[in-house]
Design a protein around this motif. Structure first.
Motif, PDB file in Angstrom:
ATOM      1  N   GLN A  87      -8.632   0.466   6.862  1.00 20.97           N
ATOM      2  CA  GLN A  87      -7.736   1.535   7.327  1.00 20.97           C
ATOM      3  C   GLN A  87      -7.301   1.291   8.768  1.00 20.97           C
ATOM      4  O   GLN A  87      -6.123   1.463   9.105  1.00 20.97           O
ATOM      5  CB  GLN A  87      -8.438   2.881   7.205  1.00 20.97           C
ATOM      6  N   GLN A 124       1.024   4.229  -2.832  1.00 27.47           N
ATOM      7  CA  GLN A 124       0.847   5.644  -2.518  1.00 27.47           C
ATOM      8  C   GLN A 124       2.012   6.474  -3.038  1.00 27.47           C
ATOM      9  O   GLN A 124       1.835   7.588  -3.534  1.00 27.47           O
ATOM     10  CB  GLN A 124       0.709   5.824  -1.002  1.00 27.47           C
ATOM     11  N   LYS A 125       3.214   5.902  -2.944  1.00 27.16           N
ATOM     12  CA  LYS A 125       4.415   6.624  -3.359  1.00 27.16           C
ATOM     13  C   LYS A 125       4.551   6.685  -4.878  1.00 27.16           C
ATOM     14  O   LYS A 125       4.892   7.731  -5.447  1.00 27.16           O
ATOM     15  CB  LYS A 125       5.650   5.947  -2.755  1.00 27.16           C
ATOM     16  N   HIS A 151       0.829  -1.209   0.000  1.00 21.94           N
ATOM     17  CA  HIS A 151       0.000   0.000   0.000  1.00 21.94           C
ATOM     18  C   HIS A 151       0.864   1.260   0.000  1.00 21.94           C
ATOM     19  O   HIS A 151       0.598   2.217  -0.729  1.00 21.94           O
ATOM     20  CB  HIS A 151      -0.916   0.000   1.227  1.00 21.94           C
TER      21      HIS A 151
END
Length: 303
Positions: free
Chosen positions: A284, A22-23, A18
């Protein structure tokens, strides 16, 4: 085979993947989740040993869509029938960590061949893999099991699972010296390979074996290992499925043996927290717990 997923756990690999997405950005939709228990809906014509309605568990394949879904396609060779004595959440907590611990201990370190009086140091004993590596080592090897745990609760968790000795990871050499231990025959590193490497390379006994599953960010000084003729092994649970190795079905066999140990009451579960419902909020929350780095056992989302 197609499986209706009933529960899935979250592992460090989920948070790493994840974080990478995101990066680097998401090029196409990605379903995370590599640990599941569920009911077989249907099987392909070449599948043997499984039928619709069977209760199964598996860790999956990192190159395929994961278990954070209501249904999932999985290679039957890396699955097994789930333990009868475990509910869905308890079962979903085990596959990835059980296979990882088994491969590290018995295929890489080969501690089943150890002699009485030899020792195994597990760095990160209270996490998901450590929570299974401890009892597996105690069950199938004569080694003295030493586990690191920085908090009283974590230390108690490790001892309950069969650790002979627990110590603080922040100064391994000094902690072991207090017990009169200056060398260990086997080391299983489950966190911060870079940070622990100086102590690992000094503590490993001549002709000893080290196994780590945490990637290093800096080059690892191999000089001490060379002088000691010590071996360094890498464990990555997805290697067999990623490269479709000739022995890929070994992971299904491992889960079959683990399931038997569970049902015989010889191997404890590692479920420590259950969230209910496949929702964004629960995913989350589970990722946050795992990313915090202080989990005892596993967090599972029951669908």
């Amino acid at each position: 085979m197609l499986v209706e997923v009933k529960a899935a756990s979250v592992n460090p690999v989920d948070t790493k993947v994840h974080g990478g997405l995101q990066k680097n950005g998401l090029q196409q939709p990605r379903i995370l989740g590599w640990d599941a228990a569920g009911i077989v809906v249907s099987v392909g014509e070449q599948v043997t040993g499984f039928h619709a309605g069977d209760e199964v568990w598996y860790a999956g394949d990192i190159t395929r869509p994961g278990s954070n879904a209501s249904q999932q396609l999985v290679d039957a060779r890396i699955a097994a029938h789930k333990p009868r004595s475990f509910n869905w959440a308890q079962a979903a907590a085990l596959p990835l960590t059980a296979i990882t611990a088994w491969e590290a201990l018995f295929e890489h370190l080969k501690i089943q061949q150890a002699s009485a009086g030899q020792s195994l140091l597990i760095i990160g004993g209270a996490g998901g893999v450590g929570s299974l590596a401890i009892p597996l080592a105690a069950l199938r090897s004569p080694v003295t099991v030493i586990a690191t745990a920085s908090r009283p609760g974590s230390a108690a968790w490790c001892r309950e699972r069969g650790a002979d000795l627990t110590l603080d990871y922040r100064d391994l050499k000094a902690e072991l010296a207090k017990e009169g231990i200056y060398k260990v025959d086997y080391i299983l590193c489950l966190n911060d390979t870079d940070g622990h490497w100086p102590a690992i390379s000094e503590l490993i006994a001549p002709r000893g074996h080290i196994c780590t599953l945490v990637e290093n960010e800096k080059p690892l000084d191999q000089n001490q290992l060379e002088l000691k003729s010590a071996a360094l092994h890498w464990e990555f649970m997805f290697t067999r499925s990623m490269f479709s190795t000739p022995d890929i079905a070994q992971q299904g066999e491992i889960l079959k043996q683990v399931s038997q140990l569970v049902d015989e009451g010889k191997l404890p579960g590692t479920l420590s927290e259950t969230l209910h419902g496949l929702t964004v909020e629960n995913l989350q929350a589970a990722h946050k717990l795992v990313a915090g780095g202080h989990m005892q056992g596993k967090v599972v989302i029951a669908y």
